[in-house]
Design a protein around this motif. Structure first.
Motif, PDB file in Angstrom:
ATOM      1  N   ALA A 192       0.881  -0.964  -0.088  1.00 19.47           N
ATOM      2  CA  ALA A 192      -0.273   0.019   0.554  1.00 19.47           C
ATOM      3  C   ALA A 192       0.332   0.940   0.049  1.00 19.47           C
ATOM      4  CB  ALA A 192      -0.826   0.030   1.242  1.00 19.47           C
ATOM      5  N   GLY A 193       2.281   1.467   0.427  1.00 22.33           N
ATOM      6  CA  GLY A 193       3.219   2.417   0.693  1.00 22.33           C
ATOM      7  C   GLY A 193       2.987   2.338  -0.696  1.00 22.33           C
ATOM      8  N   VAL A 194       3.569   1.793  -1.233  1.00 27.79           N
ATOM      9  CA  VAL A 194       4.140   1.637  -2.884  1.00 27.79           C
ATOM     10  C   VAL A 194       3.050   2.316  -4.135  1.00 27.79           C
ATOM     11  CG1 VAL A 194       4.607   0.580  -5.004  1.00 27.79           C
ATOM     12  CG2 VAL A 194       5.882   0.135  -2.611  1.00 27.79           C
ATOM     13  N   THR A 195       1.875   1.557  -3.517  1.00 28.71           N
ATOM     14  CA  THR A 195       0.678   2.267  -4.188  1.00 28.71           C
ATOM     15  C   THR A 195      -0.007   3.281  -3.928  1.00 28.71           C
ATOM     16  OG1 THR A 195      -1.495   0.948  -3.366  1.00 28.71           O
ATOM     17  CG2 THR A 195      -0.050  -0.084  -4.898  1.00 28.71           C
ATOM     18  N   GLY A 196       0.350   3.834  -3.080  1.00 30.30           N
ATOM     19  CA  GLY A 196      -0.530   4.673  -2.424  1.00 30.30           C
ATOM     20  C   GLY A 196      -2.483   4.926  -2.364  1.00 30.30           C
ATOM     21  N   ALA A 197      -2.503   3.922  -1.887  1.00 25.73           N
ATOM     22  CA  ALA A 197      -4.099   3.600  -2.415  1.00 25.73           C
ATOM     23  C   ALA A 197      -4.256   1.840  -1.452  1.00 25.73           C
ATOM     24  CB  ALA A 197      -4.839   3.424  -3.768  1.00 25.73           C
ATOM     25  N   HIS A 198      -4.105   1.298  -1.761  1.00 25.42           N
ATOM     26  CA  HIS A 198      -3.970  -0.341  -0.563  1.00 25.42           C
ATOM     27  C   HIS A 198      -3.292  -1.160  -1.224  1.00 25.42           C
ATOM     28  CE1 HIS A 198      -8.542   1.664  -0.561  1.00 25.42           C
ATOM     29  NE2 HIS A 198      -8.131   1.002   0.605  1.00 25.42           N
ATOM     30  N   GLY A 199      -2.992  -2.758  -0.220  1.00 24.71           N
ATOM     31  CA  GLY A 199      -2.325  -3.356  -0.615  1.00 24.71           C
ATOM     32  C   GLY A 199      -2.551  -4.609  -1.238  1.00 24.71           C
ATOM     33  N   THR A 257      -6.734  -3.259   2.330  1.00 26.16           N
ATOM     34  CA  THR A 257      -8.319  -3.341   1.206  1.00 26.16           C
ATOM     35  C   THR A 257      -9.089  -1.964   1.852  1.00 26.16           C
ATOM     36  OG1 THR A 257      -9.084  -4.845  -0.019  1.00 26.16           O
ATOM     37  CG2 THR A 257      -9.752  -5.090   2.497  1.00 26.16           C
ATOM     38  N   ALA A 258     -10.269  -2.267   1.132  1.00 25.91           N
ATOM     39  CA  ALA A 258     -11.257  -1.242   0.992  1.00 25.91           C
ATOM     40  C   ALA A 258     -11.912  -1.658   2.581  1.00 25.91           C
ATOM     41  CB  ALA A 258     -11.262  -1.092  -0.166  1.00 25.91           C
ATOM     42  N   GLU A 259     -12.728  -0.350   3.097  1.00 24.44           N
ATOM     43  CA  GLU A 259     -13.366  -0.883   4.366  1.00 24.44           C
ATOM     44  C   GLU A 259     -14.666  -1.747   3.175  1.00 24.44           C
ATOM     45  OE1 GLU A 259     -13.569   1.572   7.556  1.00 24.44           O
ATOM     46  OE2 GLU A 259     -12.451   3.190   6.409  1.00 24.44           O
ATOM     47  N   ARG A 260     -15.558  -0.829   2.713  1.00 22.05           N
ATOM     48  CA  ARG A 260     -16.333  -1.288   1.339  1.00 22.05           C
ATOM     49  C   ARG A 260     -15.986  -1.812   0.214  1.00 22.05           C
ATOM     50  NH1 ARG A 260     -20.571  -1.001   5.435  1.00 22.05           N
ATOM     51  NH2 ARG A 260     -21.702  -0.921   3.741  1.00 22.05           N
ATOM     52  N   GLY A 261     -15.381  -2.531   0.260  1.00 28.94           N
ATOM     53  CA  GLY A 261     -15.502  -2.605  -1.152  1.00 28.94           C
ATOM     54  C   GLY A 261     -15.985  -3.848  -2.055  1.00 28.94           C
ATOM     55  N   THR A 262     -16.795  -3.496  -3.263  1.00 30.14           N
ATOM     56  CA  THR A 262     -17.416  -4.597  -4.002  1.00 30.14           C
ATOM     57  C   THR A 262     -16.779  -5.203  -5.279  1.00 30.14           C
ATOM     58  OG1 THR A 262     -18.161  -3.053  -5.683  1.00 30.14           O
ATOM     59  CG2 THR A 262     -19.000  -2.611  -3.831  1.00 30.14           C
ATOM     60  N   ILE A 263     -17.031  -6.991  -5.857  1.00 32.33           N
ATOM     61  CA  ILE A 263     -15.905  -7.051  -6.534  1.00 32.33           C
ATOM     62  C   ILE A 263     -15.699  -6.305  -7.676  1.00 32.33           C
ATOM     63  CG2 ILE A 263     -18.492  -8.290  -7.627  1.00 32.33           C
ATOM     64  CD1 ILE A 263     -16.288 -10.524  -7.576  1.00 32.33           C
ATOM     65  N   ASP A 264     -16.776  -5.584  -8.208  1.00 33.93           N
ATOM     66  CA  ASP A 264     -16.432  -4.609  -9.291  1.00 33.93           C
ATOM     67  C   ASP A 264     -15.483  -3.409  -9.340  1.00 33.93           C
ATOM     68  OD1 ASP A 264     -18.592  -5.899 -11.090  1.00 33.93           O
ATOM     69  OD2 ASP A 264     -19.834  -4.726 -10.433  1.00 33.93           O
ATOM     70  N   SER A 265     -15.037  -3.072  -7.972  1.00 30.44           N
ATOM     71  CA  SER A 265     -14.620  -1.995  -7.631  1.00 30.44           C
ATOM     72  C   SER A 265     -12.978  -2.226  -6.919  1.00 30.44           C
ATOM     73  CB  SER A 265     -15.066  -1.432  -5.965  1.00 30.44           C
ATOM     74  OG  SER A 265     -15.224  -2.247  -5.018  1.00 30.44           O
ATOM     75  N   ALA A 266     -13.002  -4.132  -6.891  1.00 28.53           N
ATOM     76  CA  ALA A 266     -12.131  -4.227  -6.283  1.00 28.53           C
ATOM     77  C   ALA A 266     -10.881  -4.952  -7.898  1.00 28.53           C
ATOM     78  CB  ALA A 266     -11.938  -6.339  -5.596  1.00 28.53           C
ATOM     79  N   GLY A 276      -2.034  -4.392  -4.979  1.00 30.43           N
ATOM     80  CA  GLY A 276      -0.227  -5.071  -5.878  1.00 30.43           C
ATOM     81  C   GLY A 276      -0.899  -6.127  -5.480  1.00 30.43           C
ATOM     82  N   ILE A 277      -1.961  -6.609  -4.859  1.00 29.82           N
ATOM     83  CA  ILE A 277      -2.878  -8.735  -4.914  1.00 29.82           C
ATOM     84  C   ILE A 277      -4.097  -8.215  -5.011  1.00 29.82           C
ATOM     85  CG2 ILE A 277      -2.799 -10.575  -3.267  1.00 29.82           C
ATOM     86  CD1 ILE A 277      -0.643  -9.435  -2.239  1.00 29.82           C
ATOM     87  N   HIS A 278      -4.522  -9.786  -5.566  1.00 29.73           N
ATOM     88  CA  HIS A 278      -6.212  -9.169  -6.195  1.00 29.73           C
ATOM     89  C   HIS A 278      -6.632 -10.122  -5.595  1.00 29.73           C
ATOM     90  CE1 HIS A 278      -9.739  -8.492  -7.548  1.00 29.73           C
ATOM     91  NE2 HIS A 278      -9.725  -8.991  -8.124  1.00 29.73           N
ATOM     92  N   PHE A 279      -7.512 -10.958  -4.931  1.00 28.68           N
ATOM     93  CA  PHE A 279      -7.716 -12.288  -4.575  1.00 28.68           C
ATOM     94  C   PHE A 279      -8.991 -12.248  -4.864  1.00 28.68           C
ATOM     95  CE2 PHE A 279      -6.832 -12.825   0.368  1.00 28.68           C
ATOM     96  CZ  PHE A 279      -5.308 -12.732  -0.054  1.00 28.68           C
ATOM     97  N   THR A 280      -8.849 -13.573  -6.172  1.00 31.04           N
ATOM     98  CA  THR A 280      -9.881 -13.492  -7.348  1.00 31.04           C
ATOM     99  C   THR A 280     -10.065 -14.911  -7.603  1.00 31.04           C
ATOM    100  OG1 THR A 280     -11.666 -12.663  -9.328  1.00 31.04           O
ATOM    101  CG2 THR A 280      -9.010 -13.004  -9.052  1.00 31.04           C
ATOM    102  N   GLY A 281     -11.182 -14.896  -8.422  1.00 31.18           N
ATOM    103  CA  GLY A 281     -11.645 -15.770  -8.998  1.00 31.18           C
ATOM    104  C   GLY A 281     -10.414 -16.612 -10.593  1.00 31.18           C
ATOM    105  N   VAL A 282      -9.434 -17.791 -10.689  1.00 33.47           N
ATOM    106  CA  VAL A 282      -8.608 -17.363 -12.358  1.00 33.47           C
ATOM    107  C   VAL A 282      -9.134 -17.179 -13.492  1.00 33.47           C
ATOM    108  CG1 VAL A 282      -7.267 -19.208 -11.075  1.00 33.47           C
ATOM    109  CG2 VAL A 282      -9.174 -20.092 -12.435  1.00 33.47           C
TER     110      VAL A 282
END
Length: 441
Positions: A192-199, A257-266, A276-282
């Motif tokens: 997150a320190g690199v992106t300035g947003a979320h890790g 990660t975002a406190e109230r993120g949706t799948i689309d926003s992720a 930098g990382i994304h938990f998701t399906g293949v």
């Protein structure tokens, strides 16, 4: 600059357009009167639909004695409702695709016919050509009721450039895999320190399926499995249940990660390279590659000790026919064997081919990052077996309703466990609606 407005709908739009073109390209001249038409129902659209149509075209081009005619139906409840009605009436298609997790609920009502092991073996398809978790997911009451095309696990995609800058890659250039929650949280904060947003990008608000995928991965990493015995009561480990929810709450701290993120926003955030990382399906891998993300992929790290990867499989089933045409059924076995043996292209869509001879090919080893998570096939965990579980089920949405507030607030975990037990036990006390003979005494 990448359009930050990208989401799952926009990512799939190009795939849907391509699917239409592929369908047109796959049209063949009028079939001979001697050609047997095999009806094939499935629920795959977007990039998956394009890939499957390509495989079907290959099969049709290789055989003059039969022609596979696919019908694509709406994903989820509409598809499964229509398939069950067709099987109940004995007027089903020769072949269909189901999620493996949904198959056990269809067997008791006689909605599916079992596969003949000798016929499959003669075509080079048997237990030895699948991993143990994949094969076991296909067996119900000692008989094989589905033949898996793939495994599509819940994994971690990662941005190789961002993670390298954050010091989150090992000497081989792959994402570090911490074996405890604290080290992972710290790694995400460095990113997150690199992106300035979320890790990490992980969206769950309003999406029970997303919550269940991560939750059950974490739960099974404790070395536990839930069981839902028919007519009994749910077996669930309290400590693993609560620890998994606590982990998910910690993720959603506004930094990791975002406190109230949706799948689309992720999806949009990771595609815009603001995490930098994304938990998701293949299945999201091709979209990220198309978006220009320098993407790697790996199994979600074993935070609680055991390698466990939540997954499902697209599997071939024989919907029940009251009076099957034996020649057509013989051809259907040939179709499935051919689809499995040509499924290297299916891997390009992100899925792990279930047929082991494919993943053992040198060409698959060269397919990256897909080959980097192929070992997940040995660590798959499917939904607890019950008539009400599985992809697209109401069960996962209700699970989201039960645990959503505790994940956000960080409180009420015990109450959520009590509600979960009560909900599952109420379903276990009910008969399987797909089984006309099902009763509870």
């Amino acid at each position: 600059m990448i359009d930050t407005r990208i989401n799952r709908r926009s990512v799939l739009a190009g795939g849907l357009a391509a699917a239409g073109m592929a369908a047109l390209a796959g049209c063949t001249p009028a079939q001979s009167s001697q050609t047997t038409t095999l009806q094939f129902w499935h629920l795959l659209s977007g990039g998956d639909g394009v890939a499957l149509q390509g495989l079907i075209d290959q099969v049709n081009a290789s055989h003059s004695e039969f022609h596979v005619r696919p019908t694509v139906l709406a994903w989820g409840a509409p598809y499964y409702t229509k398939l069950s009605m067709a099987g109940a009436g004995g007027r089903a298609p020769e072949l269909a695709v189901m999620h493996s997790s949904r198959v056990p609920g269809y067997v008791p009502g006689g909605l599916l016919d079992p596969w003949d092991l000798e016929r499959l073996s003669a075509l080079g398809v048997d237990e030895s050509t699948f991993t143990e978790p994949v094969w076991s997911s296909s067996v119900v009451d000692g008989q094989l009721y589905s033949v898996a095309l793939d495994a599509h696990p819940f994994i971690a995609l990662y941005n190789t450039e961002i993670c390298e800058e954050a010091g989150a890659l090992d000497s081989d250039g792959r994402l570090l895999r911490p074996d405890n929650p604290e080290d992972f949280f710290e790694m995400c904060r460095e990113i997150a320190g690199v992106t300035g947003a979320h890790g990490l990008s992980y969206g769950f608000i309003g999406d029970g399926m997303q919550m269940w995928r991560l939750f059950y991965t974490l739960y099974c990493q404790h070395g536990e499995r839930m069981t839902f015995p028919e007519g009994g009561t749910v077996e669930v480990d309290e400590d693993a249940f609560i620890a998994s929810l606590e982990f998910m709450h910690t993720l959603a701290d506004g930094e990791i990660t975002a406190e109230r993120g949706t799948i689309d926003s992720a999806i949009a955030e990771f595609a815009a390279q603001r995490s930098g990382i994304h938990f998701t399906g293949v299945w999201e891998l091709p979209a990220m590659q198309s978006a220009g993300v320098p993407v790697g992929a790996t199994m979600i790290p074993p935070f609680f000790g055991e390698e466990a990867v939540y997954a499902d499989s697209h599997s071939f089933v024989l919907p029940h026919q009251a009076d099957p045409d034996e020649q057509a059924r013989e051809y259907t076995y040939t179709v499935v064997a051919d689809l499995l043996k040509n499924s290297l292209t299916w891997a390009e869509a992100g899925h792990i081919p279930a047929y082991l001879p494919i993943t053992e090919k040198p060409e698959y080893a060269q397919l990256t990052p897909q080959s980097n998570y192929a070992a997940a096939a040995d660590h798959l965990v499917y939904d607890p077996v019950a008539w009400f579980t599985g992809s697209g089920s109401n069960f996962v949405q209700q699970f989201g309703q039960i645990v959503g507030n505790p994940i956000v607030s960080g409180s009420g975990y015990e109450e959520a466990l009590t509600r979960f037990r009560s909900y599952v036990n109420s379903l276990l006390a009910q008969p399987n609606p797909a089984d006309p003979q099902g009763e509870r005494s």
